[in-house]
Design a protein around this motif. Structure first.
Motif, mmCIF file in Angstrom:
data_model
loop_
_atom_site.group_PDB
_atom_site.id
_atom_site.type_symbol
_atom_site.label_atom_id
_atom_site.label_comp_id
_atom_site.label_asym_id
_atom_site.label_seq_id
_atom_site.Cartn_x
_atom_site.Cartn_y
_atom_site.Cartn_z
ATOM 1 N N LEU A 103 0.847 -1.183 0.000
ATOM 2 C CA LEU A 103 0.000 0.000 0.000
ATOM 3 C C LEU A 103 0.886 1.238 0.000
ATOM 4 O O LEU A 103 2.001 1.213 0.531
ATOM 5 N N HIS A 104 0.366 2.314 -0.577
ATOM 6 C CA HIS A 104 1.101 3.575 -0.644
ATOM 7 C C HIS A 104 0.189 4.707 -0.205
ATOM 8 O O HIS A 104 -1.034 4.638 -0.365
ATOM 9 N N ALA A 105 0.801 5.769 0.294
ATOM 10 C CA ALA A 105 0.071 7.000 0.589
ATOM 11 C C ALA A 105 1.036 8.163 0.440
ATOM 12 O O ALA A 105 2.235 8.028 0.711
ATOM 13 N N GLU A 106 0.518 9.283 -0.012
ATOM 14 C CA GLU A 106 1.289 10.525 -0.064
ATOM 15 C C GLU A 106 0.558 11.553 0.788
ATOM 16 O O GLU A 106 -0.658 11.709 0.675
ATOM 17 N N ILE A 107 1.322 12.219 1.636
ATOM 18 C CA ILE A 107 0.756 13.198 2.548
ATOM 19 C C ILE A 107 1.478 14.519 2.330
ATOM 20 O O ILE A 107 2.695 14.601 2.514
ATOM 21 N N GLU A 108 0.736 15.537 1.921
ATOM 22 C CA GLU A 108 1.325 16.864 1.768
ATOM 23 C C GLU A 108 1.285 17.567 3.113
ATOM 24 O O GLU A 108 0.251 17.572 3.786
ATOM 25 N N ARG A 111 7.532 2.043 5.753
ATOM 26 C CA ARG A 111 8.576 3.061 5.681
ATOM 27 C C ARG A 111 7.953 4.363 5.217
ATOM 28 O O ARG A 111 6.899 4.381 4.588
ATOM 29 N N VAL A 112 8.631 5.431 5.547
ATOM 30 C CA VAL A 112 8.221 6.750 5.098
ATOM 31 C C VAL A 112 9.469 7.508 4.683
ATOM 32 O O VAL A 112 10.535 7.343 5.281
ATOM 33 N N GLN A 113 9.320 8.288 3.623
ATOM 34 C CA GLN A 113 10.405 9.153 3.175
ATOM 35 C C GLN A 113 9.847 10.568 3.049
ATOM 36 O O GLN A 113 8.725 10.766 2.574
ATOM 37 N N VAL A 114 10.644 11.536 3.483
ATOM 38 C CA VAL A 114 10.248 12.937 3.484
ATOM 39 C C VAL A 114 10.973 13.661 2.357
ATOM 40 O O VAL A 114 12.198 13.581 2.251
ATOM 41 N N PHE A 115 10.196 14.367 1.534
ATOM 42 C CA PHE A 115 10.752 15.132 0.420
ATOM 43 C C PHE A 115 10.366 16.602 0.576
ATOM 44 O O PHE A 115 9.229 16.904 0.948
ATOM 45 N N PRO A 116 11.280 17.522 0.249
ATOM 46 C CA PRO A 116 10.895 18.928 0.211
ATOM 47 C C PRO A 116 9.862 19.137 -0.905
ATOM 48 O O PRO A 116 9.932 18.492 -1.945
ATOM 49 N N LYS A 117 8.900 20.014 -0.648
ATOM 50 C CA LYS A 117 7.921 20.359 -1.688
ATOM 51 C C LYS A 117 7.482 21.800 -1.438
ATOM 52 O O LYS A 117 6.729 22.065 -0.497
ATOM 53 N N GLY A 118 7.984 22.710 -2.275
ATOM 54 C CA GLY A 118 7.684 24.125 -2.078
ATOM 55 C C GLY A 118 8.161 24.556 -0.706
ATOM 56 O O GLY A 118 9.274 24.244 -0.290
ATOM 57 N N GLU A 119 7.292 25.237 0.025
ATOM 58 C CA GLU A 119 7.629 25.654 1.393
ATOM 59 C C GLU A 119 7.320 24.554 2.404
ATOM 60 O O GLU A 119 7.672 24.667 3.570
ATOM 61 N N GLY A 120 6.656 23.503 1.962
ATOM 62 C CA GLY A 120 6.280 22.405 2.841
ATOM 63 C C GLY A 120 7.075 21.152 2.534
ATOM 64 O O GLY A 120 8.258 21.208 2.202
ATOM 65 N N SER A 121 6.396 20.016 2.616
ATOM 66 C CA SER A 121 7.055 18.734 2.336
ATOM 67 C C SER A 121 6.022 17.731 1.852
ATOM 68 O O SER A 121 4.816 17.929 1.982
ATOM 69 N N LEU A 122 6.522 16.657 1.292
ATOM 70 C CA LEU A 122 5.699 15.547 0.842
ATOM 71 C C LEU A 122 6.224 14.289 1.512
ATOM 72 O O LEU A 122 7.423 13.994 1.433
ATOM 73 N N LEU A 123 5.340 13.577 2.207
ATOM 74 C CA LEU A 123 5.697 12.311 2.826
ATOM 75 C C LEU A 123 5.171 11.192 1.954
ATOM 76 O O LEU A 123 3.994 11.199 1.571
ATOM 77 N N LYS A 124 6.057 10.252 1.622
ATOM 78 C CA LYS A 124 5.645 9.068 0.865
ATOM 79 C C LYS A 124 5.762 7.870 1.804
ATOM 80 O O LYS A 124 6.859 7.487 2.200
ATOM 81 N N TRP A 125 4.599 7.317 2.159
ATOM 82 C CA TRP A 125 4.513 6.181 3.064
ATOM 83 C C TRP A 125 4.177 4.946 2.250
ATOM 84 O O TRP A 125 3.394 4.997 1.287
ATOM 85 N N SER A 126 4.750 3.825 2.646
ATOM 86 C CA SER A 126 4.385 2.555 2.015
ATOM 87 C C SER A 126 4.511 1.440 3.037
ATOM 88 O O SER A 126 5.218 1.558 4.042
ATOM 89 N N CYS A 127 3.788 0.372 2.784
ATOM 90 C CA CYS A 127 3.942 -0.836 3.592
ATOM 91 C C CYS A 127 3.938 -2.043 2.667
ATOM 92 O O CYS A 127 3.284 -2.045 1.622
ATOM 93 N N ASP A 128 4.715 -3.025 3.047
ATOM 94 C CA ASP A 128 4.751 -4.322 2.379
ATOM 95 C C ASP A 128 4.243 -5.343 3.385
ATOM 96 O O ASP A 128 4.643 -5.314 4.558
ATOM 97 N N TYR A 129 3.397 -6.225 2.932
ATOM 98 C CA TYR A 129 2.829 -7.209 3.852
ATOM 99 C C TYR A 129 2.589 -8.526 3.126
ATOM 100 O O TYR A 129 2.484 -8.576 1.904
ATOM 101 N N GLU A 130 2.499 -9.566 3.933
ATOM 102 C CA GLU A 130 2.106 -10.877 3.426
ATOM 103 C C GLU A 130 0.940 -11.357 4.285
ATOM 104 O O GLU A 130 1.074 -11.504 5.506
ATOM 105 N N LYS A 131 -0.196 -11.568 3.648
ATOM 106 C CA LYS A 131 -1.388 -12.033 4.356
ATOM 107 C C LYS A 131 -1.211 -13.478 4.816
ATOM 108 O O LYS A 131 -0.578 -14.274 4.135
ATOM 109 N N LEU A 132 -1.829 -13.815 5.954
ATOM 110 C CA LEU A 132 -1.832 -15.200 6.401
ATOM 111 C C LEU A 132 -2.797 -16.043 5.577
ATOM 112 O O LEU A 132 -2.610 -17.243 5.426
ATOM 113 N N SER A 133 -3.855 -15.388 5.053
ATOM 114 C CA SER A 133 -4.789 -16.089 4.166
ATOM 115 C C SER A 133 -5.379 -15.073 3.190
ATOM 116 O O SER A 133 -5.323 -13.865 3.419
#
Length: 153
Positions: free
Chosen positions: A7-12, A103-125
């Motif tokens: 899964l991925h998410a971007e947070i300004e 994991r999350v990575q922080v990037f500069p974006k204009g006067e603010g920032s952009l956070l790129k979050w992701s998760c890797d998972y393996e379902k049990l079923s």
């Protein structure tokens, strides 16, 4: 047969990257001030200092969280690239997922920032849903950290 997923998410954020990164990196030291009361009941450092790779900490969440407890191991902290990542060792998520890393990575974006979050998972079923509640909780958490960071000197 269980399946892998991501899964991925971007947070300004209004906080610039240099302001929000310390709040993410040093979460264990700011969570009481940065989050609304009751979001976390406790954060306990089990190994290390809680802010460097190899550190292990147990998080106990308040009501409304998608899980009650997690034990996580910090896998990566890269101050230059502003990357923070962890894996789940114990806790409620492992009732549904064989493995879970985020994991999350922080990037500069204009006067603010952009956070790129992701998760890797393996379902049990295959009956286990994607961890969208965890993603939503993370996004909300980063918004609280942004608000907290924007008020810091």
């Amino acid at each position: 047969m269980a399946s892998d997923g991501k899964l991925h998410a971007e947070i300004e954020c209004k906080s610039n990257a240099d302001k929000i990164w310390p709040s993410i990196r040093d979460f264990v030291n700011v969570y009481l001030e940065a989050f609304p009361p009751g979001t976390y009941k406790n954060v306990e450092i089990l190994e290390g200092d809680g802010t460097h790779p190899g550190s292990v900490r147990r998080l106990t969440y308040g009501e409304g969280a998608p899980v009650v407890t997690l034990t996580e191991k910090i896998e990566i902290i890269d101050d230059e690239k502003r990357i923070y990542g962890f894996s789940i060792m114990e806790g409620d998520l492992l009732k549904y997922y064989k493995s879970f890393k985020a994991r999350v990575q922080v990037f500069p974006k204009g006067e603010g920032s952009l956070l790129k979050w992701s998760c890797d998972y393996e379902k049990l079923s295959d009956d286990v849903p994607e961890p969208t509640l965890v993603k939503d909780f993370a996004v909300t958490g980063f918004k609280h950290l942004d608000e907290y960071s924007s008020k810091q000197a």
